[in-house]
Design an enzyme around this catalytic site. Structure first.
Site, mmCIF file in Angstrom:
data_model
loop_
_atom_site.group_PDB
_atom_site.id
_atom_site.type_symbol
_atom_site.label_atom_id
_atom_site.label_comp_id
_atom_site.label_asym_id
_atom_site.label_seq_id
_atom_site.Cartn_x
_atom_site.Cartn_y
_atom_site.Cartn_z
ATOM 1 N N GLU A 3 0.799 -1.367 -0.128
ATOM 2 C CA GLU A 3 0.082 0.005 -0.172
ATOM 3 C C GLU A 3 0.763 1.113 0.048
ATOM 4 O O GLU A 3 2.019 1.251 0.402
ATOM 5 C CB GLU A 3 -0.804 0.056 1.236
ATOM 6 C CG GLU A 3 -0.077 0.016 2.499
ATOM 7 C CD GLU A 3 -0.935 -0.101 3.817
ATOM 8 O OE1 GLU A 3 -2.140 -0.343 3.886
ATOM 9 O OE2 GLU A 3 -0.405 0.630 4.673
ATOM 10 N N HIS A 7 0.241 5.718 1.102
ATOM 11 C CA HIS A 7 -0.623 6.726 1.603
ATOM 12 C C HIS A 7 -0.035 7.824 1.910
ATOM 13 O O HIS A 7 1.357 7.989 2.157
ATOM 14 C CB HIS A 7 -1.381 6.373 2.738
ATOM 15 C CG HIS A 7 -0.498 5.300 3.750
ATOM 16 N ND1 HIS A 7 0.416 5.580 4.540
ATOM 17 C CD2 HIS A 7 -0.633 3.917 4.054
ATOM 18 C CE1 HIS A 7 1.179 4.565 4.971
ATOM 19 N NE2 HIS A 7 0.513 3.651 4.931
ATOM 20 N N HIS A 17 4.852 6.485 8.318
ATOM 21 C CA HIS A 17 4.971 5.488 9.399
ATOM 22 C C HIS A 17 6.445 5.621 10.121
ATOM 23 O O HIS A 17 7.307 5.754 9.279
ATOM 24 C CB HIS A 17 4.847 4.063 9.017
ATOM 25 C CG HIS A 17 3.624 3.465 8.461
ATOM 26 N ND1 HIS A 17 2.282 3.645 9.157
ATOM 27 C CD2 HIS A 17 3.441 3.058 7.426
ATOM 28 C CE1 HIS A 17 1.515 3.187 8.369
ATOM 29 N NE2 HIS A 17 1.992 2.762 7.308
ATOM 30 N N HIS A 67 4.860 0.285 0.145
ATOM 31 C CA HIS A 67 5.663 -0.404 1.248
ATOM 32 C C HIS A 67 4.935 -1.768 1.580
ATOM 33 O O HIS A 67 3.582 -1.810 1.243
ATOM 34 C CB HIS A 67 5.945 0.425 2.619
ATOM 35 C CG HIS A 67 4.492 0.923 3.132
ATOM 36 N ND1 HIS A 67 3.957 1.932 2.543
ATOM 37 C CD2 HIS A 67 3.678 0.668 4.189
ATOM 38 C CE1 HIS A 67 2.773 2.248 3.376
ATOM 39 N NE2 HIS A 67 2.683 1.482 4.274
ATOM 40 N N CYS A 126 4.568 0.454 15.415
ATOM 41 C CA CYS A 126 4.360 1.381 14.294
ATOM 42 C C CYS A 126 3.635 2.704 14.761
ATOM 43 O O CYS A 126 2.352 2.518 15.353
ATOM 44 C CB CYS A 126 3.452 0.803 13.167
ATOM 45 S SG CYS A 126 3.127 1.906 12.034
HETATM 46 MN MN MN Z 1 0.963 1.594 5.596
#
Ligand code: MN
Length: 146
Positions: free
Chosen positions: A60, A62, A66, A100, A114
């Site tokens: 994914e 975004h 992270h 990632h 995370c």
């Molecule tokens: Mn992610």
């Protein structure tokens, strides 16, 4: 304070939840525990994700970032255009809008903390066109799981 239990990587009062609420087949053998939910001047969440041997997170990207610290086991991570081995205590930064995926490829579990913003966008999964591009990057085509 949330105390750790006598079971490794389990915390008192913290549910072990599915990785993603909406289910799906784009991830494998991965659980989620939310350890901290912030507010006001510390608007972040800290989660613990753990994948069993051979498990993987969703491929994914975004806008939110992270900050990850591996705290159990080892594996590999794909970030951007690179596949990197990861070991306990390594720190991984996933920049904004960067593909990632984490995989537990070393015959053991892979667990990591995370940190994410409380206010974050929904992850995007690759379109067929994105996958065509990703598959052109050396080694990435064999690594990614969709
Ligand atoms: Mn992610």
């Amino acid at each position: 304070m949330i105390r750790h239990t006598s079971d490794k990587f389990r915390w008192h009062g913290v549910d072990v939840l599915p990785y993603k609420e909406d289910g799906g087949t784009h991830f494998k053998s991965i659980s989620r525990q939310t350890l901290f939910q912030g507010s006001n001047d510390l608007p972040v969440e800290m989660r613990y994700f753990e994948m069993a041997k051979d498990g993987h997170s969703t491929l994914e990207r975004h806008q939110h970032q992270h900050a990850v610290m591996i705290i159990r086991g080892s594996g590999q991570v794909f970030v951007g255009e690179t596949i990197t081995p990861i070991n306990t205590h390594d720190v991984v930064h996933i920049p904004a809008f960067t593909w990632h995926q984490f995989r537990a490829t070393n015959g053991e579990e892979l667990g990591f903390l995370c940190v994410v913003s409380m206010d974050r966008d929904k992850p995007q999964r690759p379109t067929p066109e994105n996958l065509t591009e990703l598959n052109q990057i050396p080694k990435v085509g064999e690594f990614i799981r969709v």
